[in-house]
Scaffold this motif. Structure first.
Motif, PDB file in Angstrom:
ATOM      1  N   ARG A   1       2.368   1.798  -3.431  1.00  8.63           N
ATOM      2  CA  ARG A   1       1.380   2.336  -4.361  1.00  8.63           C
ATOM      3  C   ARG A   1       1.145   3.822  -4.116  1.00  8.63           C
ATOM      4  O   ARG A   1       1.014   4.610  -5.050  1.00  8.63           O
ATOM      5  CB  ARG A   1       0.068   1.551  -4.252  1.00  8.63           C
ATOM      6  CG  ARG A   1       0.119   0.155  -4.884  1.00  8.63           C
ATOM      7  CD  ARG A   1      -1.273  -0.391  -5.100  1.00  8.63           C
ATOM      8  NE  ARG A   1      -1.984  -0.529  -3.839  1.00  8.63           N
ATOM      9  CZ  ARG A   1      -1.997  -1.645  -3.100  1.00  8.63           C
ATOM     10  NH1 ARG A   1      -1.325  -2.722  -3.515  1.00  8.63           N
ATOM     11  NH2 ARG A   1      -2.665  -1.693  -1.968  1.00  8.63           N
ATOM     12  N   GLU A   2       1.086   4.225  -2.836  1.00 11.76           N
ATOM     13  CA  GLU A   2       0.879   5.642  -2.516  1.00 11.76           C
ATOM     14  C   GLU A   2       2.052   6.501  -2.972  1.00 11.76           C
ATOM     15  O   GLU A   2       1.873   7.610  -3.466  1.00 11.76           O
ATOM     16  CB  GLU A   2       0.656   5.806  -1.011  1.00 11.76           C
ATOM     17  CG  GLU A   2      -0.658   5.227  -0.540  1.00 11.76           C
ATOM     18  CD  GLU A   2      -0.812   5.338   0.973  1.00 11.76           C
ATOM     19  OE1 GLU A   2       0.175   5.788   1.625  1.00 11.76           O
ATOM     20  OE2 GLU A   2      -1.888   5.001   1.492  1.00 11.76           O
ATOM     21  N   ARG A   3       3.278   5.961  -2.810  1.00  7.81           N
ATOM     22  CA  ARG A   3       4.460   6.709  -3.257  1.00  7.81           C
ATOM     23  C   ARG A   3       4.463   6.869  -4.779  1.00  7.81           C
ATOM     24  O   ARG A   3       4.772   7.938  -5.305  1.00  7.81           O
ATOM     25  CB  ARG A   3       5.728   6.007  -2.798  1.00  7.81           C
ATOM     26  CG  ARG A   3       5.961   6.093  -1.287  1.00  7.81           C
ATOM     27  CD  ARG A   3       7.240   5.382  -0.908  1.00  7.81           C
ATOM     28  NE  ARG A   3       7.477   5.448   0.532  1.00  7.81           N
ATOM     29  CZ  ARG A   3       8.514   4.875   1.144  1.00  7.81           C
ATOM     30  NH1 ARG A   3       9.406   4.176   0.421  1.00  7.81           N
ATOM     31  NH2 ARG A   3       8.663   4.994   2.458  1.00  7.81           N
ATOM     32  N   ARG A   4       4.103   5.793  -5.495  1.00  8.40           N
ATOM     33  CA  ARG A   4       4.041   5.882  -6.945  1.00  8.40           C
ATOM     34  C   ARG A   4       2.981   6.879  -7.389  1.00  8.40           C
ATOM     35  O   ARG A   4       3.190   7.672  -8.324  1.00  8.40           O
ATOM     36  CB  ARG A   4       3.752   4.502  -7.535  1.00  8.40           C
ATOM     37  CG  ARG A   4       4.885   3.500  -7.368  1.00  8.40           C
ATOM     38  CD  ARG A   4       4.473   2.141  -7.878  1.00  8.40           C
ATOM     39  NE  ARG A   4       5.540   1.153  -7.684  1.00  8.40           N
ATOM     40  CZ  ARG A   4       5.391  -0.155  -7.924  1.00  8.40           C
ATOM     41  NH1 ARG A   4       4.206  -0.604  -8.381  1.00  8.40           N
ATOM     42  NH2 ARG A   4       6.399  -0.987  -7.729  1.00  8.40           N
ATOM     43  N   ARG A   5       1.848   6.842  -6.706  1.00 11.26           N
ATOM     44  CA  ARG A   5       0.775   7.772  -7.050  1.00 11.26           C
ATOM     45  C   ARG A   5       1.208   9.217  -6.784  1.00 11.26           C
ATOM     46  O   ARG A   5       0.939  10.113  -7.587  1.00 11.26           O
ATOM     47  CB  ARG A   5      -0.464   7.417  -6.229  1.00 11.26           C
ATOM     48  CG  ARG A   5      -1.721   8.176  -6.659  1.00 11.26           C
ATOM     49  CD  ARG A   5      -2.907   7.703  -5.857  1.00 11.26           C
ATOM     50  NE  ARG A   5      -3.064   6.255  -6.005  1.00 11.26           N
ATOM     51  CZ  ARG A   5      -3.872   5.518  -5.246  1.00 11.26           C
ATOM     52  NH1 ARG A   5      -4.575   6.089  -4.285  1.00 11.26           N
ATOM     53  NH2 ARG A   5      -3.974   4.206  -5.454  1.00 11.26           N
ATOM     54  N   LEU A   6       1.904   9.435  -5.698  1.00 12.79           N
ATOM     55  CA  LEU A   6       2.381  10.779  -5.374  1.00 12.79           C
ATOM     56  C   LEU A   6       3.410  11.267  -6.396  1.00 12.79           C
ATOM     57  O   LEU A   6       3.382  12.429  -6.825  1.00 12.79           O
ATOM     58  CB  LEU A   6       2.991  10.784  -3.968  1.00 12.79           C
ATOM     59  CG  LEU A   6       3.527  12.131  -3.463  1.00 12.79           C
ATOM     60  CD1 LEU A   6       2.410  13.176  -3.435  1.00 12.79           C
ATOM     61  CD2 LEU A   6       4.140  11.972  -2.070  1.00 12.79           C
ATOM     62  N   ARG A   7       4.279  10.358  -6.812  1.00 11.49           N
ATOM     63  CA  ARG A   7       5.271  10.735  -7.824  1.00 11.49           C
ATOM     64  C   ARG A   7       4.598  11.089  -9.145  1.00 11.49           C
ATOM     65  O   ARG A   7       4.990  12.036  -9.825  1.00 11.49           O
ATOM     66  CB  ARG A   7       6.257   9.594  -8.035  1.00 11.49           C
ATOM     67  CG  ARG A   7       7.197   9.366  -6.848  1.00 11.49           C
ATOM     68  CD  ARG A   7       8.063   8.157  -7.092  1.00 11.49           C
ATOM     69  NE  ARG A   7       8.959   7.904  -5.951  1.00 11.49           N
ATOM     70  CZ  ARG A   7       9.756   6.833  -5.851  1.00 11.49           C
ATOM     71  NH1 ARG A   7       9.773   5.916  -6.835  1.00 11.49           N
ATOM     72  NH2 ARG A   7      10.532   6.681  -4.795  1.00 11.49           N
TER      73      ARG A   7
ATOM     74  N   ARG B   1       0.828  -1.191   0.000  1.00 12.31           N
ATOM     75  CA  ARG B   1       0.000   0.000   0.000  1.00 12.31           C
ATOM     76  C   ARG B   1       0.871   1.253   0.000  1.00 12.31           C
ATOM     77  O   ARG B   1       0.596   2.216  -0.710  1.00 12.31           O
ATOM     78  CB  ARG B   1      -0.916  -0.018   1.222  1.00 12.31           C
ATOM     79  CG  ARG B   1      -1.893   1.161   1.272  1.00 12.31           C
ATOM     80  CD  ARG B   1      -2.724   1.118   2.532  1.00 12.31           C
ATOM     81  NE  ARG B   1      -3.455  -0.145   2.593  1.00 12.31           N
ATOM     82  CZ  ARG B   1      -4.183  -0.516   3.648  1.00 12.31           C
ATOM     83  NH1 ARG B   1      -4.229   0.256   4.725  1.00 12.31           N
ATOM     84  NH2 ARG B   1      -4.834  -1.676   3.634  1.00 12.31           N
ATOM     85  N   ARG B   2       1.929   1.252   0.789  1.00  9.44           N
ATOM     86  CA  ARG B   2       2.826   2.411   0.842  1.00  9.44           C
ATOM     87  C   ARG B   2       3.532   2.632  -0.496  1.00  9.44           C
ATOM     88  O   ARG B   2       3.704   3.767  -0.944  1.00  9.44           O
ATOM     89  CB  ARG B   2       3.852   2.223   1.942  1.00  9.44           C
ATOM     90  CG  ARG B   2       3.243   2.281   3.348  1.00  9.44           C
ATOM     91  CD  ARG B   2       4.328   2.085   4.384  1.00  9.44           C
ATOM     92  NE  ARG B   2       3.770   2.138   5.736  1.00  9.44           N
ATOM     93  CZ  ARG B   2       4.499   1.956   6.862  1.00  9.44           C
ATOM     94  NH1 ARG B   2       5.812   1.714   6.758  1.00  9.44           N
ATOM     95  NH2 ARG B   2       3.917   2.020   8.030  1.00  9.44           N
TER      96      ARG B   2
END
Length: 213
Positions: A6-12, A3-4
């Motif tokens: 995925r969130e980092r990729r989404r933020l990038r 989950r973390r």
């Protein structure tokens, strides 16, 4: 962990998309402002092939709108030359011819009588007035703070540095906004001097016609 990640990729992706959008919007805005701030007419005047001594000091002035809202744009350039008005006028006229300008023989060139050399030119949608004259002599102040009086030079004597050289004025207008490109109204010579109101006689009825007997 997944989950973390995925969130980092989404933020990038969000940050990258934001940077791309800002760049795509900022670059056209930058070049648009640069285009509006730079007048191509002044670029054309900069490209005139005149000697360095003929363009020592340059001052530009702009008035009106580029899109002719209310008033069309008027470009004025004042240049100082180190040499005499005759030689300065000759090099500027030759430079204008090389740059595609053609001498414009038109009435009201100049609008009023001016000292020096005053010529008018046309190229495409523009008109240009070239005025070359002796510079305004402003000598340094005298001992009492008042401007010093410069006497006329004797034969063979040079003028002071403040009074030597020439001043050049270039005025560029849109041809559609130049009144000299429009036909001027003419007056019919046959109507000149005629009184539209005839003078009445003392007797408004005139002489009576005698009745037949």
């Amino acid at each position: 962990m997944r989950r973390r990640l995925r969130e980092r990729r989404r933020l990038r992706l969000v940050l990258l998309s934001t940077v791309i959008v800002v760049l795509l919007g900022a670059l056209p805005l930058y070049f648009g402002i640069r285009t509006l701030s730079n007048d191509p007419v002044f670029d054309t005047l900069d490209a005139l092939d005149v000697p360095a001594w003929a363009a020592v000091e340059t001052q530009d002035d702009v008035s009106g709108s580029r899109w002719c809202l209310l008033d069309c744009r008027l470009r004025e350039r004042t240049v100082e030359s180190e040499r005499a008005p005759e030689e300065t006028a000759r090099v500027y006229e030759q430079a204008l011819v090389r740059d595609g300008w053609r001498r414009w023989q038109v009435e009201r060139c100049p609008e009023q009588e001016e000292k020096g050399s005053y010529t008018c030119w046309r190229r495409d949608e523009l008109t240009l007035d070239l005025w070359v004259r002796e510079p305004t002599c402003v000598p340094p102040p005298g001992a009492d703070g008042e401007p010093a009086i410069v006497p006329s030079p004797a034969p063979g004597e040079e003028l002071p540095a403040e009074c030597a050289g020439a001043s050049v004025s270039l005025k560029v207008r849109n041809a559609i906004d130049d009144d000299r490109t429009r036909p001027q109204p003419s007056t019919d010579p046959s109507l000149t001097g005629e009184d539209p109101f005839p003078t009445l006689t003392d007797d408004p009825l005139g002489e009576l016609t005698p009745s037949p007997s």
